[in-house]
Structures are given as structure tokens and as C-alpha cells.
Design an enzyme around this catalytic site. Structure first.
Site, PDB file in Angstrom:
ATOM      1  N   PHE B 119      27.890  61.010  13.294  1.00 16.42           N
ATOM      2  CA  PHE B 119      27.942  60.311  12.010  1.00 16.42           C
ATOM      3  C   PHE B 119      27.460  61.249  10.923  1.00 16.42           C
ATOM      4  O   PHE B 119      26.715  62.191  11.194  1.00 16.42           O
ATOM      5  CB  PHE B 119      27.055  59.064  12.063  1.00 16.42           C
ATOM      6  CG  PHE B 119      27.771  57.802  11.667  1.00 16.42           C
ATOM      7  CD1 PHE B 119      28.587  57.150  12.566  1.00 16.42           C
ATOM      8  CD2 PHE B 119      27.627  57.265  10.394  1.00 16.42           C
ATOM      9  CE1 PHE B 119      29.254  55.990  12.211  1.00 16.42           C
ATOM     10  CE2 PHE B 119      28.293  56.099  10.030  1.00 16.42           C
ATOM     11  CZ  PHE B 119      29.099  55.459  10.933  1.00 16.42           C
ATOM     12  N   GLN B 240      24.405  53.664  -3.545  1.00 11.62           N
ATOM     13  CA  GLN B 240      25.278  54.475  -2.698  1.00 11.62           C
ATOM     14  C   GLN B 240      26.741  54.081  -2.844  1.00 11.62           C
ATOM     15  O   GLN B 240      27.076  52.900  -2.724  1.00 11.62           O
ATOM     16  CB  GLN B 240      24.876  54.327  -1.234  1.00 11.62           C
ATOM     17  CG  GLN B 240      25.797  55.117  -0.304  1.00 11.62           C
ATOM     18  CD  GLN B 240      25.191  55.322   1.065  1.00 11.62           C
ATOM     19  OE1 GLN B 240      25.243  54.426   1.911  1.00 11.62           O
ATOM     20  NE2 GLN B 240      24.592  56.470   1.280  1.00 11.62           N
ATOM     21  N   HIS B 242      30.067  54.465  -0.900  1.00 15.08           N
ATOM     22  CA  HIS B 242      30.604  54.860   0.401  1.00 15.08           C
ATOM     23  C   HIS B 242      31.902  55.622   0.157  1.00 15.08           C
ATOM     24  O   HIS B 242      32.736  55.168  -0.630  1.00 15.08           O
ATOM     25  CB  HIS B 242      30.859  53.625   1.267  1.00 15.08           C
ATOM     26  CG  HIS B 242      31.078  53.955   2.709  1.00 15.08           C
ATOM     27  ND1 HIS B 242      32.196  54.614   3.153  1.00 15.08           N
ATOM     28  CD2 HIS B 242      30.306  53.744   3.795  1.00 15.08           C
ATOM     29  CE1 HIS B 242      32.101  54.782   4.469  1.00 15.08           C
ATOM     30  NE2 HIS B 242      30.959  54.263   4.882  1.00 15.08           N
ATOM     31  N   LEU B 252      35.543  48.134   3.452  1.00 14.84           N
ATOM     32  CA  LEU B 252      34.937  49.311   4.074  1.00 14.84           C
ATOM     33  C   LEU B 252      35.760  49.862   5.240  1.00 14.84           C
ATOM     34  O   LEU B 252      36.263  49.120   6.077  1.00 14.84           O
ATOM     35  CB  LEU B 252      33.545  48.925   4.586  1.00 14.84           C
ATOM     36  CG  LEU B 252      32.776  49.971   5.389  1.00 14.84           C
ATOM     37  CD1 LEU B 252      32.328  51.115   4.500  1.00 14.84           C
ATOM     38  CD2 LEU B 252      31.568  49.338   6.064  1.00 14.84           C
ATOM     39  N   GLU B 255      32.500  55.380   8.397  1.00 16.42           N
ATOM     40  CA  GLU B 255      32.345  56.815   8.579  1.00 16.42           C
ATOM     41  C   GLU B 255      32.587  57.196  10.045  1.00 16.42           C
ATOM     42  O   GLU B 255      32.870  58.348  10.358  1.00 16.42           O
ATOM     43  CB  GLU B 255      30.888  57.107   8.214  1.00 16.42           C
ATOM     44  CG  GLU B 255      30.504  58.468   7.898  1.00 16.42           C
ATOM     45  CD  GLU B 255      29.107  58.423   7.246  1.00 16.42           C
ATOM     46  OE1 GLU B 255      28.903  57.681   6.267  1.00 16.42           O
ATOM     47  OE2 GLU B 255      28.232  59.124   7.742  1.00 16.42           O
ATOM     48  N   ARG B 286      26.867  60.988   2.634  1.00 14.59           N
ATOM     49  CA  ARG B 286      27.793  60.162   1.847  1.00 14.59           C
ATOM     50  C   ARG B 286      27.895  60.545   0.381  1.00 14.59           C
ATOM     51  O   ARG B 286      28.981  60.547  -0.192  1.00 14.59           O
ATOM     52  CB  ARG B 286      27.386  58.688   1.955  1.00 14.59           C
ATOM     53  CG  ARG B 286      27.734  58.116   3.299  1.00 14.59           C
ATOM     54  CD  ARG B 286      27.333  56.672   3.418  1.00 14.59           C
ATOM     55  NE  ARG B 286      27.728  56.190   4.739  1.00 14.59           N
ATOM     56  CZ  ARG B 286      27.375  55.012   5.241  1.00 14.59           C
ATOM     57  NH1 ARG B 286      26.630  54.196   4.527  1.00 14.59           N
ATOM     58  NH2 ARG B 286      27.777  54.647   6.440  1.00 14.59           N
ATOM     59  N   HIS B 353      28.430  50.483  -2.282  1.00 11.44           N
ATOM     60  CA  HIS B 353      28.223  50.051  -0.907  1.00 11.44           C
ATOM     61  C   HIS B 353      26.806  49.583  -0.609  1.00 11.44           C
ATOM     62  O   HIS B 353      26.610  48.603   0.103  1.00 11.44           O
ATOM     63  CB  HIS B 353      28.572  51.225   0.011  1.00 11.44           C
ATOM     64  CG  HIS B 353      28.454  50.941   1.478  1.00 11.44           C
ATOM     65  ND1 HIS B 353      29.152  49.929   2.094  1.00 11.44           N
ATOM     66  CD2 HIS B 353      27.716  51.531   2.447  1.00 11.44           C
ATOM     67  CE1 HIS B 353      28.851  49.922   3.396  1.00 11.44           C
ATOM     68  NE2 HIS B 353      27.982  50.860   3.629  1.00 11.44           N
ATOM     69  N   ARG B 398      21.099  57.191   1.465  1.00 13.86           N
ATOM     70  CA  ARG B 398      20.935  56.749   2.850  1.00 13.86           C
ATOM     71  C   ARG B 398      21.973  57.407   3.758  1.00 13.86           C
ATOM     72  O   ARG B 398      23.122  57.575   3.360  1.00 13.86           O
ATOM     73  CB  ARG B 398      21.108  55.231   2.929  1.00 13.86           C
ATOM     74  CG  ARG B 398      21.110  54.692   4.336  1.00 13.86           C
ATOM     75  CD  ARG B 398      21.105  53.187   4.378  1.00 13.86           C
ATOM     76  NE  ARG B 398      22.369  52.572   4.003  1.00 13.86           N
ATOM     77  CZ  ARG B 398      23.458  52.514   4.785  1.00 13.86           C
ATOM     78  NH1 ARG B 398      23.462  53.077   5.975  1.00 13.86           N
ATOM     79  NH2 ARG B 398      24.552  51.903   4.360  1.00 13.86           N
TER      80      ARG B 398
END
Lengths: 236, 595
Positions: B119, B240, B242, B252, B255, B286, B353, B398
Site C-alpha cells: 500500500f 486528504q 484520495h 472511491l 489504493e 497519497r 476523502h 495519512r
């Protein structure tokens, strides 16, 4: 920007002011951004804020916006506007008490879900690490754990309409089998005992409405069949 | 007006991952606990999390919590508190294993262990190369987790109040938190929930933006309630984006798609991330990927007739991988982009996000605020966990899979702290201050009586457009300034919203108006905090703080290595130091962030 008008017939009932339910004819202007039925409902609500319905994720994973769409249960957020014949007739899910407009009282549905003990039962002391499960054993849960509890299936089932207090219904039975099928669960025998009953499981008459309406493409009928197989197997 | 009262040891607001994890702790410890939730628990937005939960289990290759900690500190652009980050990374294995024991249907390795995938931003050996750390149930990890947590609560007999909306936090003259007021949606009744411990687990407020991956219900209710009760909000400028929301729809795409080998391409088919992050490429953090995408689009290399998105390409992957590891995103792509990723790329754009900021807490889940010279004095009776809290483990950005971890670790620790504190408190509850209850009643009464006020739908749209236009992936000094004055105008409209629906029964117009009261607090906090932070860090990048030799990436540690605290009263800002000292290991020293 091109717009188009869409016609609706919507079941309306507000116990605070209406003596009885009625069908409201209403239309709304849509633009090219509006792809799904839920987009149209949000626009309708901006026009008439008394229209009440549940919605949350708008992507088909939370299970809030189940309703009866042109006679068939489905999720508004996964229903393509282009696929719908007009006027689009919207009613609350059948077989459950209507609280207001498209809001139904889901108590009986969740009561049945809770009745199958929807949690892993394993009385061994938990190990330090994960309980092992082979990819093949885990694959047994595919097609079961993905249920979003939207109630499209259970409220499309005539057996549930007649006996909502006694028949678990397809959603609950799908989840019952999800735990029976889990290699980590130790309560299979008790789970089968609980379902071996003329109503709880055996009210399923293989009508297949559940399979037809599931917005996630799951197959409660097959799970019910597998529960019956497990019962037969242990009887011999 | 008299309002009825219900009394509990603890009340939890919100039944997503954090609320349900806290509820398990409290119910199993035998305390009388109420969980209030706007929606049936399994409809909470945790359900939409896809890619996984981080834990250095090392099931597929060597891994270590210390490497995870390093990645999280680096991902946070050093704004995260290192004590809380160490705590979270060290607890990860324990809470993930617990979840497996609750019945969570994780995917498995051949050895029967929990399946892990790579990730963004998660690396081995202190930033060397991507590592398989994300524990996954296909691409439905949040769904599988939320249901497993709910099921464990069914076993524990937790008492839920479903379709109840919390209205206001009850604080007395000492500043102690004594519960919440709440509206039962089915009847319209307002009830006071009195409790010795109140845990907020109300999630994020992605709906302040016009285009968001978030559900309709993500309206920052906990943040609004806290702000109205005088609690500051921390680091709200860090929103954030995304990288991969479906173009136009905003839904969404995990990732985990890139973790399984998916690649982003521009209009000439180039794998552009190689230029921006030569080492991690598509698996950079991100904020880095989102900025790269917007740069590509701004410089004319976007795809489609309007050159306004990039392509996420999976067509080179084995269709079996897509069917087994990414079935949910295939469904989403077909539904919302009309593209089957087995054959065609998915059109994606960065989409709002997650909020890194929130209600300030320590790593025990206790809410803290400045008092008598202590920047982190606990507020008696008040706890927060999950996205609504700022612990701060995510700092300025994050990492993917750290949010599901955050809600497990701090859901549990807030439940443990609440349970410990309640047992130490006097047996009798403190009396509820009448004026605090009156405030909620008055807010609803004002709304019902308002004539010729502002339309809720239009006002919310104005709020969302202001945020979208003035507080985006790249931020500009002049637009932030203008954004602040615009949002204050919207705020005036929010104070005079009117609704047509006067029914007591499931009045969703009323609920949406009350949600707007919360959205506006979050929006104002975000813009005011963002306008004031004159540096670039993590997700907050501004034109007047560019990359220079003195300030790499525009980060200014000398002046801005500190947390923002926004107070509603007069939009006042205070700052507090970042905790750079971990619990047991050495400080992860400041350096320039590169992937």
C-alpha cells in the site's frame, strides 16, 4: 447543458398529517451528471423537502436506499436512470410496516437476522496469532459475507410476507450459512438444530425472488440448499 | 420545556468502526452503555473502506512495527505525534488478531495466515521499498470489518439507539462532559443522555466538499458538537485528497488497486509517477500522488475530451487477480464509470476523502485541551476515536490503511480509558445543567419556526462549492483569504435556514438542516486554519510556500512544526508543540520527504 424531465409516481404517507397513503405524481429536471435513481431522488428532495427516504454511501455497500422500483426491489444508488420506464413508480419495501413515505420499520428483519446468532462461535482459548484457515476454506465464505443487509431479498419473499415472525427469510439464512460454512466456527450442530423447524428454514418454497433481486448478485437460495444438505448429511 | 432523561455509565456517539470497537470494550467490561447512531450500525461509512488495515504481521515478508512507525511519521510530514504513532504501530498486530478472532473473513495466504498486500507509503527497512503490510478481505475490508465488529456487539448485547441523531454535547460550569442531547428521528423527541463517559466516534466531514468519496451521513457531527461546546479542533487544514475517486461520481477506488499492480497513466500513456516518485512510483504517499495527478492535468496531459482526469490501468493484470482481489472495484467501475477494468482503464481524479484533523485527544483516547498552562489537559468525561479525533497519528497526511488501524487501536483505548475512569468516579452522576439542554431545544425550535429563511440544499451547495474552490489539492494565498470571507457569509445563512417539512416523524429535512449546523463549523475551522498556516506540509501545499533550499518542499519547521488549535469563539487560533519524543525508541529525526 442539456436537461431532461423525469416523471415519478411516489408512495407518500406522513402519519403526522395524512389519513391514508397516496401516490404523488411529481417530475424533476435532470442533467448529464445524474446517472442513478438516487441522484434523481436527491434532486426531488431539493424540490420537495418532505419526501423521506434513507440513503448514505451512494455506492451500493451500506444498504440504506433499498426500495421497490417499478415493482421490483433494488437499491436506488445502483439503479441506472436510463434503464427505468416512466413514470418511475417508487414504493417502500413490501412486507414491512411503513413508517413514512419510503421509510419502513426494519425491526422484524433485524430480529430474524439476530436470531441466527450472527457471530463466530469458537470456545477454544484464542491463540496468540490468527486462527489458521486455508484459502480454500476461506473461499467457502465468498458469496455470503458480502451481504449488506439491505432487505431487498427478504422483503421480496412471499414466505416472509406470510410469516415474518417465524420464517428467518433469505437474508438471515444466508448469514446462518455464512457461519455454518466458516471453518473456524464450532457451533454448526446447534445452528442446524435451531433451523430444523417447519418455519425457520422450511418455509422457503424455492420461489427464487431473493436471487432475482439481490443487488450484490448473491444467491440466498443456494445457501438455503446447502443448509438443507448439511441437515441431510448429519441425519444419515 | 422539559426533556426526558436517560442515564448510562457511558454513551458512545457513532457506530462505525471506532464506536463499535469502543462499545465492545465497554459492554464486555459490564458497564451500562448506550450507542447512538444516525444509521443502522452496518450502514456507517467504515463499510466503504476497501484496501485493508495496516499491521506489521510479516505474513508474507519481513516486517517490523518500527518500520511502520517510521513510514507513518514520514507520511505525516513529521506533524504526527511520535508517542501516539509508536503506540498505534505497536498495537496493530494485537487489534488485527483480535478482529480475526471475532470472525473477520480476511483473505488468506497458502499457509492459512492473513493475506497482506502493499500500500502507498508503507515500506520495509525505513523507507527502502514497498512492503506487504495491508491486511485485506478482498477489496471489501471495511465492510467485512464493520460487520464483524457489529456481530461481536450482538454477542455482547450492546444497547443501540438506531436512527438517533446526537445534537449537542452537555458540559457543566467546570467544563466536565456529562453526556449529549439527541433527537429520535422516528418520533422527533429530544432526550438527554446522561453519562459519566461520553465517547465521540462520529467519523469525518467529507461532505464539506462538493466532490467527495464520503457518504451523505459524513457531516462532522462530533466536530460541530465539540466546537459549539468550546472544545478546540486540531489541524483542520489537513484534508486528504484520495488520488483515485471515479471521475464525476467521486466514488472511491482503493489504493489496493495500485498495491496489486495497477498503474496510472496520462494522455500519452506515460506512467507519470516515475517522474514524481522514482522509488515508490504509484505507491507513493497519497498527497504526493494527488499533486502529481493535478499537475499532469494542469499541464495539459489529462485524458478524455476535456483532458480533466487520468487513467488507472489494470488491463495488464491477470483477470483472476481482478476477480479475486478487486471484485468490488470492478463492480464500482462498471457501475459508475461504465468501464470494465479487465479491459479498459478507470477514469480517476483526486477526490476529498479524509480529515487528518479533529477533536484533540491523547493516545489513551481522552480528549485534551489547553488549561492552566498545560496544552494537553484532559477534559473530564470526554473521549474521541477514529476520524473525528486528532490523536495525532496522521499529522499532515495519512497513509492508506492507517485509518482502519486508527479506529481499532483508539476505539479500544478510548473504551478502556472510559471504563477505567468511570469505575473511579463517584457513584452519583453530576447534575445536568438546564441551560445546556435548552440550547438543543432552542436550535430545533428556531428551525421549525423559521419563516423565509435560507434554503438548506442551496446553502449546503454554497458551502461545498466554497470549500472545493478555495481549499483544494493546491492552495493559493489569495483564494484562501477570499475563501474565509465567503465561508463566513455562508455561515450567516446557516443561522437562518428554513425547512418546509414540519412533521415529527422521520423528518429528514430537519436532520439535514441540523447536519448543516455541523458542516459549517468544520468548513470554517478548515478554511481559517488553512489560511493561517503559511507553509506547505503534507496535504497542505500553498503557492506562497514553494520548494526552496532553506525550506525543502516548502516546509518551515522553524515556525510551523506545531499543531493548530481552532476555537469557534471568534475563530481564535492557538498552537501547541508536536510530540517528537516516542514512548520507547529514538525520535525519528526531521528530514525532507521524498518517495
Amino acid at each position: 447543458m442539456s436537461t431532461r424531465t423525469m416523471q415519478f409516481r411516489i408512495y407518500r404517507y406522513d402519519p403526522d398529517k395524512d389519513e391514508k397513503p397516496y401516490m404523488q405524481d411529481i417530475s424533476v429536471e435532470l442533467d448529464h451528471h445524474d446517472r442513478k435513481l438516487l441522484d434523481a431522488l436527491v434532486k426531488l428532495k431539493a424540490k420537495d423537502d418532505t419526501l423521506s427516504f434513507r440513503r448514505s454511501c451512494r455506492e451500493g455497500v451500506c444498504g440504506s436506499d433499498a426500495m421497490n422500483i417499478n415493482g421490483k426491489n433494488g437499491l436506488a444508488c445502483l439503479t441506472d436512470i436510463a434503464s427505468l420506464k416512466q413514470p418511475v413508480t417508487l414504493r417502500p419495501l413490501p412486507g414491512l410496516p411503513v413508517v413514512r413515505d419510503l421509510f419502513v420499520d426494519m425491526t422484524q428483519f433485524f430480529k430474524q437476522y439476530h436470531s441466527i446468532k450472527p457471530y463466530l462461535i469458537n470456545n477454544d482459548p484464542p491463540p496468540e496469532t490468527e486462527r489458521l484457515q486455508s484459502p480454500e476454506e476461506r473461499a467457502e465464505l465468498d458469496g455470503l459475507y458480502e451481504c449488506i443487509l439491505c432487505a431487498c431479498c427478504t422483503t421480496a419473499c412471499p414466505s416472509f410476507w406470510w410469516n415474518p415472525d417465524k420464517y428467518v427469510g433469505p437474508a438471515g439464512l444466508l448469514q446462518a450459512y455464512r457461519f455454518i460454512a466458516d471453518s473456524r466456527d464450532q457451533a454448526t450442530s446447534a445452528r442446524l438444530d435451531d433451523l430444523e423447524d417447519p418455519y425457520r428454514l422450511f418455509r422457503c418454497r424455492s420461489i427464487m425472488n431473493c436471487v432475482d433481486v439481490c443487488p450484490k448478485g448473491l444467491n440466498p437460495m443456494r445457501a438455503i440448499g446447502k443448509i438443507k444438505d448439511a441437515m441431510t448429511k448429519r441425519a444419515v | 420545556m422539559d426533556i426526558s432523561k436517560r442515564t448510562f455509565d457511558a454513551v458512545i456517539v457513532g457506530a462505525g468502526g471506532a464506536g463499535l470497537r469502543a462499545a465492545i470494550q465497554l459492554s464486555e467490561s459490564g458497564l451500562k452503555t448506550a450507542v447512538l447512531t444516525k444509521v443502522f450500525p452496518t450502514r456507517s461509512h467504515t463499510v466503504a473502506a476497501q484496501g485493508g488495515v495496516a499491521a506489521s504481521l510479516g505474513n508474507s515478508e519481513e516486517d517490523h512495527w518500527h518500520w511502520h512507525m517510521y513510514d507513518t511519521v514520514k507520511g505525516s510530514d513529521w506533524l504526527g505525534d511520535q508517542d501516539a504513532i509508536e503506540f498505534m504501530c505497536r498495537k496493530a498486530n494485537e487489534v488485527v488478531i483480535e478482529l480475526e478472532h471475532y470472525g473477520m473473513p480476511f483473505d488468506r495466504t497458502e499457509a492459512g495466515r492473513i493475506y497482506q498486500r502493499p500500500f502507498g507509503g508503507h515500506m520495509s527497512n525505513f523507507g527502502e521499498k514497498p512492503v506487504r503490510r495491508s491486511c485485506a478481505a478482498a477489496d471489501r475490508t471495511g465492510h467485512a470489518m464493520l460487520h464483524a465488529l457489529y456481530q461481536r456487539n450482538v454477542r455482547a448485547n450492546t444497547q443501540f439507539f438506531v436512527e438517533w441523531m446526537a445534537l449537542d454535547l452537555i458540559r457543566d460550569a467546570d467544563g466536565d462532559v456529562l453526556g449529549v442531547t439527541a433527537l429520535e428521528m422516528e418520533t422527533g423527541e429530544i432526550v438527554a443522555f446522561q453519562a459519566k463517559a461520553t465517547i465521540f466516534a462520529t467519523g469525518g466531514a467529507g461532505r464539506i466538499f462538493h466532490s467527495s468519496t464520503n457518504a451523505f451521513i459524513n457531516t462532522g457531527d462530533g466536530l460541530g458538537m465539540a466546537a459549539r461546546a468550546g472544545i478546540p479542533l486540531e489541524d483542520m487544514e489537513f484534508s486528504q485528497y484520495h488520488p483515485t475517486g471515479v471521475d464525476a461520481a467521486g466514488v472511491l477506488i482503493t489504493e489496493g488497486v495500485r498495491g496489486e499492480g495497477g498503474i496510472q497513466r496520462n494522455s500519452s500513456g506515460e506512467r507519470f509517477m516515475e517522474r514524481y516518485a522514482p522509488n515508490a512510483k504509484d505507491l507513493a504517499s497519497r498527497d504526493v500522488v494527488s499533486r502529481a495527478m493535478v499537475t499532469e492535468i494542469n499541464e495539459g496531459r489529462g485524458c478524455g475530451p476535456h483532458k480533466d482526469y487520468v487513467q488507472l490501468d489494470l488491463s495488464h493484470l491477470d483477470p483472476q487477480v481482478i476477480m479475486h482481489r478487486l471484485p468490488g472495484i470492478r463492480e464500482i467501475s462498471i457501475q459508475f464509470a461504465g468501464a470494465d477494468p479487465i479491459r479498459e482503464p478507470i477514469p480517476v481524479v483526486p477526490t476529498a476523502h479524509y480529515q487528518m484533523g479533529g477533536i484533540p485527544t491523547n493516545h489513551h483516547g481522552r480528549v485534551v485541551m489547553p488549561r492552566d498552562g498545560d496544552a494537553n489537559a484532559p477534559v473530564t468525561g470526554f473521549y474521541a476515536a477514529g476520524e473525528c479525533a486528532c490523536t495525532s497519528v496522521h499529522g499532515a497526511n495519512r497513509l492508506g490503511t492507517n485509518s482502519l488501524l486508527d479506529l481499532l487501536v483508539f476505539g479500544k483505548s478510548s473504551g478502556e480509558s472510559a471504563s477505567e475512569d468511570v469505575r473511579r468516579m463517584p457513584k452519583a452522576h453530576k447534575p445536568l445543567p438546564q441551560e445546556a439542554l435548552e440550547r438543543s431545544v432552542e436550535r430545533v425550535r428556531r428551525l421549525d419556526a423559521q419563516q423565509g429563511g435560507a434554503d438548506v440544499h442551496e446553502t449546503r451547495l454554497a458551502l461545498q462549492r466554497t470549500m472545493q474552490n478555495h481549499c483544494g489539492v493546491f492552495r493559493f494565498a489569495d483564494r484562501l483569504k477570499e475563501g474565509v470571507s465567503r465561508i463566513l457569509e455562508v455561515q450567516r445563512d446557516v443561522q437562518r435556514t428554513a425547512i418546509g417539512d414540519k412533521s415529527k416523524v422521520f423528518n429528514t429535512a430537519r436532520v439535514e438542516a441540523l447536519e448543516l449546523d455541523n458542516l459549517i463549523e468544520v468548513a470554517v475551522a478548515t478554511l481559517v486554519s488553512a489560511e493561517a498556516r503559511k507553509e506547505s506540509r503534507g496535504a497542505h501545499v500553498r503557492d506562497d510556500a514553494p520548494d526552496t533550499p532553506e525550506h525543502p518542499n516548502g516546509r518551515d519547521d522553524q515556525n510551523w512544526l506545531r499543531h493548530t488549535l481552532w476555537f469557534r469563539d471568534g475563530n481564535r487560533l492557538e498552537y501547541k508543540p508536536v510530540q517528537l519524543t516516542p514512548l520507547s525508541v529514538d525520535t525519528i529525526e526531521l528530514k525532507k520527504r521524498a518517495y
